[in-house]
Design a protein around this motif. Structure first.
Motif, PDB file in Angstrom:
ATOM      1  N   THR A 320      80.249   4.529   9.043  1.00  0.00           N
ATOM      2  CA  THR A 320      81.604   4.274   9.328  1.00  0.00           C
ATOM      3  C   THR A 320      81.895   5.118  10.417  1.00  0.00           C
ATOM      4  N   THR A 321      81.691   6.335  10.409  1.00  0.00           N
ATOM      5  CA  THR A 321      81.898   7.341  11.629  1.00  0.00           C
ATOM      6  C   THR A 321      81.337   6.670  12.831  1.00  0.00           C
ATOM      7  N   TRP A 322      80.042   6.218  13.077  1.00  0.00           N
ATOM      8  CA  TRP A 322      79.533   5.638  14.221  1.00  0.00           C
ATOM      9  C   TRP A 322      80.286   4.448  14.526  1.00  0.00           C
ATOM     10  N   ILE A 327      83.780   1.058  18.277  1.00  0.00           N
ATOM     11  CA  ILE A 327      85.051   0.473  18.381  1.00  0.00           C
ATOM     12  C   ILE A 327      85.929   0.923  19.346  1.00  0.00           C
ATOM     13  N   GLN A 328      86.165   2.248  19.279  1.00  0.00           N
ATOM     14  CA  GLN A 328      86.942   3.020  20.497  1.00  0.00           C
ATOM     15  C   GLN A 328      86.656   2.647  21.655  1.00  0.00           C
ATOM     16  N   LYS A 329      85.192   2.848  21.838  1.00  0.00           N
ATOM     17  CA  LYS A 329      84.344   2.514  23.147  1.00  0.00           C
ATOM     18  C   LYS A 329      84.767   0.997  23.558  1.00  0.00           C
ATOM     19  N   ASP A 330      84.617  -0.042  22.636  1.00  0.00           N
ATOM     20  CA  ASP A 330      84.967  -1.208  22.946  1.00  0.00           C
ATOM     21  C   ASP A 330      86.098  -1.558  23.570  1.00  0.00           C
ATOM     22  N   THR A 346      80.749  -8.744   0.653  1.00  0.00           N
ATOM     23  CA  THR A 346      81.815  -8.966  -0.127  1.00  0.00           C
ATOM     24  C   THR A 346      83.129  -7.954   0.314  1.00  0.00           C
ATOM     25  N   ASN A 347      84.248  -8.516   0.060  1.00  0.00           N
ATOM     26  CA  ASN A 347      85.337  -7.622   0.406  1.00  0.00           C
ATOM     27  C   ASN A 347      85.493  -6.257  -0.521  1.00  0.00           C
ATOM     28  N   HIS A 348      84.651  -6.078  -1.435  1.00  0.00           N
ATOM     29  CA  HIS A 348      84.535  -4.582  -2.199  1.00  0.00           C
ATOM     30  C   HIS A 348      83.823  -3.772  -1.419  1.00  0.00           C
ATOM     31  N   ASN A 349      82.902  -4.212  -0.503  1.00  0.00           N
ATOM     32  CA  ASN A 349      82.047  -3.292   0.491  1.00  0.00           C
ATOM     33  C   ASN A 349      82.984  -2.592   1.620  1.00  0.00           C
ATOM     34  N   CYS A 350      84.134  -3.110   1.839  1.00  0.00           N
ATOM     35  CA  CYS A 350      84.812  -2.388   3.193  1.00  0.00           C
ATOM     36  C   CYS A 350      85.626  -1.490   2.971  1.00  0.00           C
ATOM     37  N   ARG A 351      85.931  -1.203   1.724  1.00  0.00           N
ATOM     38  CA  ARG A 351      86.967  -0.179   1.302  1.00  0.00           C
ATOM     39  C   ARG A 351      87.079   1.290   2.282  1.00  0.00           C
ATOM     40  N   MET A 352      85.865   1.818   2.424  1.00  0.00           N
ATOM     41  CA  MET A 352      85.777   3.015   3.334  1.00  0.00           C
ATOM     42  C   MET A 352      86.079   2.639   4.852  1.00  0.00           C
ATOM     43  N   THR A 353      85.706   1.472   5.330  1.00  0.00           N
ATOM     44  CA  THR A 353      85.896   1.060   6.559  1.00  0.00           C
ATOM     45  C   THR A 353      87.301   0.959   6.751  1.00  0.00           C
ATOM     46  N   VAL A 354      87.956   0.355   5.912  1.00  0.00           N
ATOM     47  CA  VAL A 354      89.424   0.013   5.938  1.00  0.00           C
ATOM     48  C   VAL A 354      90.313   1.372   5.875  1.00  0.00           C
ATOM     49  N   GLU A 355      89.776   2.460   5.129  1.00  0.00           N
ATOM     50  CA  GLU A 355      90.518   3.472   5.032  1.00  0.00           C
ATOM     51  C   GLU A 355      90.261   4.227   6.281  1.00  0.00           C
ATOM     52  N   ARG A 356      89.226   4.230   7.031  1.00  0.00           N
ATOM     53  CA  ARG A 356      89.011   4.783   8.258  1.00  0.00           C
ATOM     54  C   ARG A 356      89.893   4.235   9.176  1.00  0.00           C
ATOM     55  N   LEU A 357      89.826   2.876   9.428  1.00  0.00           N
ATOM     56  CA  LEU A 357      90.704   2.302  10.405  1.00  0.00           C
ATOM     57  C   LEU A 357      91.956   2.782  10.160  1.00  0.00           C
TER      58      LEU A 357
END
Length: 620
Positions: A320-322, A327-330, A346-357
């Motif tokens: 997620t850090t990478w 994305i910031q570069k994009d 699945t939508n269960h997998n994206c919890r950490m990414t959503v938190e970091r966004l």
């Protein structure tokens, strides 16, 4: 506008059946609307005798708009609609049904919920079970499967049959039809009343169907009846993008078309106008590992473009850090937010990414609902244990976990709102074996009292035997226990770093608030798209990130049989071909304390399989 040879061949087709195999980004919608115009302007077909069918109201509306714009008119008698919309119109004319006779999803779930509550079934995750039951009821109806031949994937077969029959009785007792009944009744109407069928056959002499790979058996059976005797069927789709097996869609239907229509003409739209050469080549390598498909040689005249980035990270946090740095570069390079997509299985997998966004204040929109991990019954069970360990004695906490694992405690023992252990000992007085169990229960809660949340969950799982309860529960519900273990690992991982139960509870409340705020924002903002592979179908983006490309995730752990693995591969192929210019595929070595293997798809994209004699792949 210039068209390639295959597009022109499809547009110019007039009579008889035609199958148009349309690869990703091959301009299929343009082909459908231009062929519709050609039928009217060049072949003098009456607009009122043309039916164009697609799968969603929005897609039908957009197609109608594009057609009117192309013809330079404000209205036309061509019928654009969905299967359900068309069949509803037919039933309305035959039986006089109105929208008041159609059960909303809400009513459907209400009836099923009442049936469940009156059944003897052991239900922990009511919403999840309701969803599975609703899906299975649809499968039975859409597949025209005799109930006695159907084996449920979510509960004991006898229970499912009882639920199905009760549901039908209650629904029709209220003079209601569900959405699947629109198909069932339309098929029955045509079977019983040849005169009515004949009238509709005369009305719709030319039928064009978009996304044909998504049809189920019942839709196909009705269309075949409707198209007789002329069979002016124009079927457009891509068997390699059939990813809705859970809704009854089967690529096998598309594969049997040449047998059903010996006069069938076929055309393959081979040119991809969307993706770079690299993405077209590598996605083709992957999909060729499937056996049940039409062979196609797709190409693009676009540049080769950037190589696909494939990276493996130590864990999800590193991944997620990478991702966020990329994305910031994009965004810094001027790529618009809406041209960046992060895709998950699945939508269960994206919890950490959503938190970091949220943490980084990067605006995003979600194509799916993000489930709150802490609302899951497994998390609620852990919390109930902790409440009791802290000295709480609420009846609801006891009822949640008293027999997880089974202690043979009766609900009747918990007759007060607050239940001190003395009441339990009194209730089971004279039954020494039960008093021993209660004593062990009390001892376990005392043991947990001063533990950190992470250690307490460990103790609940292995010291108290909660994992054993999950094994039995999974067997009863016909689900893989590994799914439950994975969720519990994620819940346990989220408890890491908190010293007390209360600290962990506070963080859950804060997360819930954050989610609420975010769902308000999501509706109002344009942002990066976070989506499952299913929901991303039909979309395209400049830059696509597919995360957790690991065994157990892609392909999903539920997929065991060959047709299921092939569907997972199609899903991955759909994800890859959403990318116009850049594709990034990320995998992890470990997820919530569990070792992960990279997905077989990452190996497959490097080289297509060698075919032996008879079209089979060597070594498979």
């Amino acid at each position: 506008m210039e068209f390639n040879r295959e597009q022109q061949q499809a547009m110019e087709h007039k009579d008889g059946p035609m199958l148009v195999l349309a690869g990703p980004g091959s301009g299929k919608t343009e082909v459908i609307i231009r062929r519709t115009r050609k039928l009217i302007q060049d072949y003098q077909v009456a607009p009122s005798s043309i039916l164009v069918v697609t799968f969603t109201k929005a897609a039908a509306g957009q197609m109608r708009e594009r057609f009117l714009h192309l013809c330079g008119v404000e209205k036309s008698q061509v019928t654009f609609g969905t299967f359900h919309g068309i069949f509803y119109g037919i039933l309305r004319q035959a039986y006089g049904i109105t929208s008041a006779n159609i059960a909303s999803e809400e009513i459907k779930y209400q009836i099923l919920r009442q049936i469940l509550q009156n059944s003897s079934m052991q239900v922990e995750d009511e919403n999840d079970l309701l969803e599975s039951l609703a899906r299975e009821i649809s499968t039975v109806k859409n597949g025209r499967i005799p109930l006695s031949h159907y084996y449920s994937a979510s509960c004991p077969d006898e229970e499912f049959r009882k639920i199905y029959e009760t549901y039908e009785k209650r629904l029709h007792g209220k003079r209601l039809l569900d959405f699947d009944d629109l198909l069932v009744y339309c098929y029955q109407l045509f079977q019983k009343h040849p005169d009515i069928l004949q009238a509709w056959q005369k009305k719709f002499r030319y039928i064009l169907i978009d996304e044909f790979q998504d049809v189920n058996q019942l839709q196909y059976d009705i269309v075949r009846l409707l198209a007789l005797p002329e069979n002016n069927l124009f079927l457009v789709g891509d068997d390699d993008q059939s990813i809705y097996r859970f809704r009854g869609a089967r690529p096998e239907i598309m594969l049997q078309i040449p047998k059903d229509f010996p006069q069938l003409q076929q055309v393959i739209l081979k040119q991809n106008y969307r993706c770079t050469g690299e993405i077209v080549e590598k996605s083709q390598n992957v999909i060729r590992w499937n056996d049940a498909r039409y062979e196609k040689q797709l190409f693009t005249e676009n540049d080769k473009g950037k190589l696909i980035e494939i990276r493996t990270f130590e864990n999800e946090s590193e991944e997620t850090t990478w991702l966020l740095k990329q994305i910031q570069k994009d965004l810094a390079e001027g790529c618009p937010h809406k041209e960046v997509a992060i895709l998950f299985r699945t939508n269960h997998n994206c919890r950490m990414t959503v938190e970091r966004l949220m943490e980084y204040n990067i605006p995003f929109t979600m194509r799916d609902v993000l489930p709150n991990l802490y609302e899951h019954w497994l998390a609620k069970n852990m919390v109930a244990y902790m409440h009791l360990a802290m000295g709480g004695r609420e009846r609801k906490d006891f009822l949640a976990i008293m027999n997880r694992p089974n202690r043979y405690l009766s609900r009747e023992a918990f007759y007060e709102k607050e239940v001190p252990f003395e009441i339990l000992y009194q209730f089971y007085e004279g039954k020494e074996w039960m008093c021993d169990r209660i004593e062990k229960f009390e001892h376990d809660l005392k043991m947990m009292k001063n533990m950190a949340p992470f250690a307490a969950i460990n103790y609940i799982r292995y010291g108290i035997g909660y994992d054993e309860f999950l094994k039995e529960y999974a067997q009863y519900r016909k689900i893989k226990v590994e799914e439950l273990y994975d969720l519990l690992r994620e819940i346990q991982e989220s408890a890491k770093g908190y010293k007390t139960f209360q600290e962990w509870f506070d963080s859950m409340d804060a997360y819930k608030e954050k989610l609420k705020e975010q769902s308000e924002k999501v509706r109002q903002q344009e942002g990066i798209v976070v989506s499952t592979l299913h929901s991303a179908k039909g979309l395209e983006f400049e830059r696509v990130y597919i995360l957790d490309v690991n065994e157990g995730c892609m392909p999903y752990q539920k997929a065991i049989l060959d047709p299921e693995i092939e569907e997972e591969r199609r899903m991955f192929y759909v994800g890859m071909t959403r990318a116009k210019k850049e594709l990034h595929l990320y995998a992890v070595e470990e997820r919530f304390g569990k070792k992960m293997e990279p997905s077989r798809f990452l190996v497959e994209l490097e080289e297509a399989p060698k075919r032996g004699s008879g079209g089979q792949k060597n070594g498979k």
